[in-house]
Design an enzyme around this catalytic site. Structure first.
Site, PDB file in Angstrom:
ATOM      1  CD  GLU A  12      -1.435  -2.177   2.239  1.00  0.00           C
ATOM      2  OE1 GLU A  12      -0.280  -2.627   2.085  1.00  0.00           O
ATOM      3  OE2 GLU A  12      -2.215  -2.591   3.113  1.00  0.00           O
ATOM      4  CB  SER A  13       4.341   2.021   0.844  1.00  0.00           C
ATOM      5  OG  SER A  13       4.983   0.969   0.158  1.00  0.00           O
TER       6      SER A  13
END
Lengths: 223, 459
Positions: free
Chosen positions: A52-53
């Site tokens: 998700e980064s």
């Protein structure tokens, strides 16, 4: 006392989960035991990790002398650069999750119900919690696997008939892998699939708050 | 009538260019509008959206349609977001018919009447600040473009602000058409062919030869972070980028916002400041700069976040302590829903249905709907007064590129605020950044601040 009976180490749980990852699949791993899973995926099976980064095809962590704050995974660990890596914004990263492009996510949990409800974002006694990407993964990933200890620190079963903690998603978990058993939530209830070496079915049921459906197919943990 | 002077396309384009202010975003429609869009060489630095995914900067001498300095290229949904999100200052549409109340049928719609083929005329007219209709004043049948009623369904209702034809410039006033300029040799009664439509005459009608206004240079660069947010008021809603750790976080602007001192802020971000309590490579003896600065300074009254508190209950953040004291409110949002709410806010989408959060605490009080057998909840677009983001490099027009995973929410937030301020390591000359590498086009960036060379993200 079953509380003291030997259970499988975290690494073996991760190894068992690794078997579930499809060749060529896009996979998102949560924090805790799930993070260990990639260690046990063979190099031949091309698994692409999503974080998700805002990165796809991330893998090994950076050496201590090449840590870069602009290169992290969702757990805040520093990543090594690898060929084929791709960066994107949060809206694209979550379109991958919410749009059903992520094949498997492996998450930790506080509780999982027999029907596959997942509770992993807040412990009620704290009164506040972090959702992060968990609800998106629970709702959007094609398959949600939970990897966790069977019981919590005070020996409460984390497998329950109905979650008592705030849930992350309803009927979203397709497989639960713990340090004593592998179970499959279904509409009929929780089906026991595999048990850890040295454990029998009755012992597993006795530390599990949800009723287990026992078939003739129950096997010993398959690695 | 035929022997009277009419304006050439270049002369018409010159009149359109006069209306463009530095930094404006100009979306051009089909036909004559498209042609004029390519002839705006006299306009100040601005962007022309050409309908083919290009955001073409008028900066620089070269006016070819590609590889222009400061330009960038985008997908169709990004272009739609620019239009629907209210980022267009001026839309230029070739009109087939215009009424005194500002209704318009584009020429492409009129000439394909019955086929309903407006192209993107309807999108163009959706949400621009101003609409300029361009037209040949008379069609081949000698009919005026100015009508008492549209003969087909209009593409836009009451949306036209100005009309520039090859013989006149008019505005739509409270009482209908107002003539502003008339080409030499024409009479006001000529404009409607049969004289049936009332046209008010402005007191200062000029003959079309107008002095070009002094060109002001586009300037987005501010000397300090505090100077860039001097008009940020108490009670403002402020988006703050950052995934969790120090990467992609506008540390210098966070310090500026503390020094600026605005109170009762609502902050929107992925976290509410966890970098200080989680070790993301923070050097020994140092503390990471994060939202804690604002919390400790008593500036925050509410946070909207997906990961607001420490992963570990035993190491609470300043926000969590303030929350427990009842000093701050929290709106918890799933991370992907947060990203989509921001995207929607920037793209003019008021709300959307998502399955994320169905059956959870997040769904409480929200509308739900079953669509094709699956349950969804309604989530609303999110906007802010100010947004502070962290880029790697920007050019002077505000085109921004990022590094690695520090992109995260930056390009998603930038379109969703009235004033977006970017903090970068370096500002480069226009043309240094490749159009194909630009992630956030300057259309979304209002102010640029250079992070001081000696600035440390730790204190």
């Amino acid at each position: 006392m079953l509380e003291d009976k030997e259970r499988l180490p975290r690494e073996v749980v991760a190894m068992r989960v690794a078997k579930e990852l499809p060749d060529g699949g896009y996979v998102n791993l949560g924090i805790g035991i799930p993070t260990l899973v990639s260690t046990f995926v063979s190099d031949e099976s091309m698994v692409f990790y999503h974080s998700e980064s805002g990165v796809l095809n991330c893998g090994p962590l950076a050496d201590e002398d090449s840590q870069d704050i602009d290169l992290i995974n969702a757990g805040g660990q520093f990543l090594a650069t690898v060929p084929g890596m791709a960066f994107f914004s949060s809206v694209d990263g979550f379109a991958m999750i919410r749009g059903g492009h992520v094949d498997v996510t492996v998450l930790g949990a506080h509780q999982v119900s027999a029907k596959g409800d997942l509770a992993n974002w807040m412990l009620p006694e704290r009164g506040v919690g972090n959702i992060g990407g968990a609800m998106d993964l629970a709702a959007g990933a094609k398959q949600v696997i939970v990897a966790m200890e069977h019981t919590d620190r005070t020996n409460n079963s984390k497998i329950v008939d109905e979650c008592t903690f705030p849930i992350t998603g309803k009927e979203c978990v397709s497989l639960i892998v713990t340090d004593v058993a592998v179970m499959e939530p279904t509409h009929e209830g929780l089906v026991l699939k595999e048990i850890a070496p040295g454990w029998d079915v009755d012992e597993v049921q006795s530390i599990t708050l949800a009723h287990l459906i026992i078939t003739d197919d129950v096997k010993e943990y398959e690695l | 009538m035929l022997d009277k002077k009419v304006l050439s396309l270049d002369e018409l384009a010159f009149k359109v260019a006069r209306e463009i202010r530095p930094g404006n975003v100009v979306a051009v429609g089909h036909g004559m509008a498209d042609v004029i869009g390519k002839r705006l060489s006299s306009a100040p630095d601005a962007w022309i959206i050409d309908g083919y995914g290009g955001l073409i900067s008028t900066h620089g001498a070269s006016k070819s349609s590609k590889d222009k300095q400061g330009s960038s290229f985008h997908g169709v949904s990004d272009v739609a977001s620019i239009m629907h999100g209210g980022h267009v200052d001026i839309a230029i549409v070739e009109a087939g018919e215009i009424t005194a109340s500002g209704d318009i049928v584009s020429l492409s719609t009129l000439s394909t009447a019955g086929l309903l083929a407006p192209g993107w005329s309807v999108d163009l007219l959706d949400n621009p600040r101003r609409v300029i209709a361009v037209a040949k004043h008379f069609n081949s049948m000698g009919e005026s473009v100015l009508k008492s009623n549209c003969t087909v369904n209009p593409d836009g209702i009451g949306c036209v602000d100005m009309i520039i034809t090859d013989i006149a410039v008019l505005e739509i006033g409270d009482n209908g058409f107002v003539l502003k300029e008339l080409v030499d040799g024409w009479d006001i009664d000529d404009l409607t062919a049969d004289g049936s439509i009332h046209i008010e005459s402005s007191q200062s009608i000029t003959d079309g030869e107008v002095d070009k206004e002094e060109e002001t240079e586009l300037s987005k660069l501010y000397d300090t972070g505090v100077a860039a947010m001097s008009d940020l008021p108490d009670g403002a809603t402020v988006m703050i980028d950052g995934f969790a750790g120090p990467g992609g976080m506008p540390h210098y602007l966070l310090v500026s916002l503390r020094d600026h001192g605005a109170k009762e802020l609502t902050i929107i971000g992925n976290t509410a400041g966890i970098a200080r309590v989680v070790n993301f490579g923070t050097p020994a003896g140092k503390q990471a700069i994060d939202h804690t600065l604002l919390i400790d300074n008593g500036q925050v009254s509410k946070a909207v976040a997906s990961y607001p508190v420490s992963p570990s209950a035993s190491r609470p953040t300043a926000f969590e302590l303030a929350y427990r004291r009842g000093d701050v409110e929290l709106e918890l949002v799933p991370q992907g829903t947060l990203a989509e709410r921001l995207r929607s806010g920037g793209a003019g989408i008021s709300a959307f249905f998502t399955p994320t959060g169905v059956g959870t605490l997040i769904a409480e009080g929200k509308q739900s709907r079953i669509i094709k057998g699956k349950e969804y909840i309604l989530e609303k677009g999110l906007r802010a007064d100010f947004c502070i983001i962290r880029g790697y490099k920007a050019d002077k027009l505000g085109n921004v590129i990022y590094k690695g995973t520090s992109r995260n929410f930056n390009p998603v937030m930038a379109p969703a605020a009235d004033i977006t301020i970017v903090e970068v390591d370096e500002v480069v000359e226009v043309g240094t950044l490749e159009p194909d590498e630009i992630v956030t086009p300057g259309i979304y960036i209002d102010r640029i601040v250079i992070r001081p060379k000696d600035f440390s993200p730790y204190e």
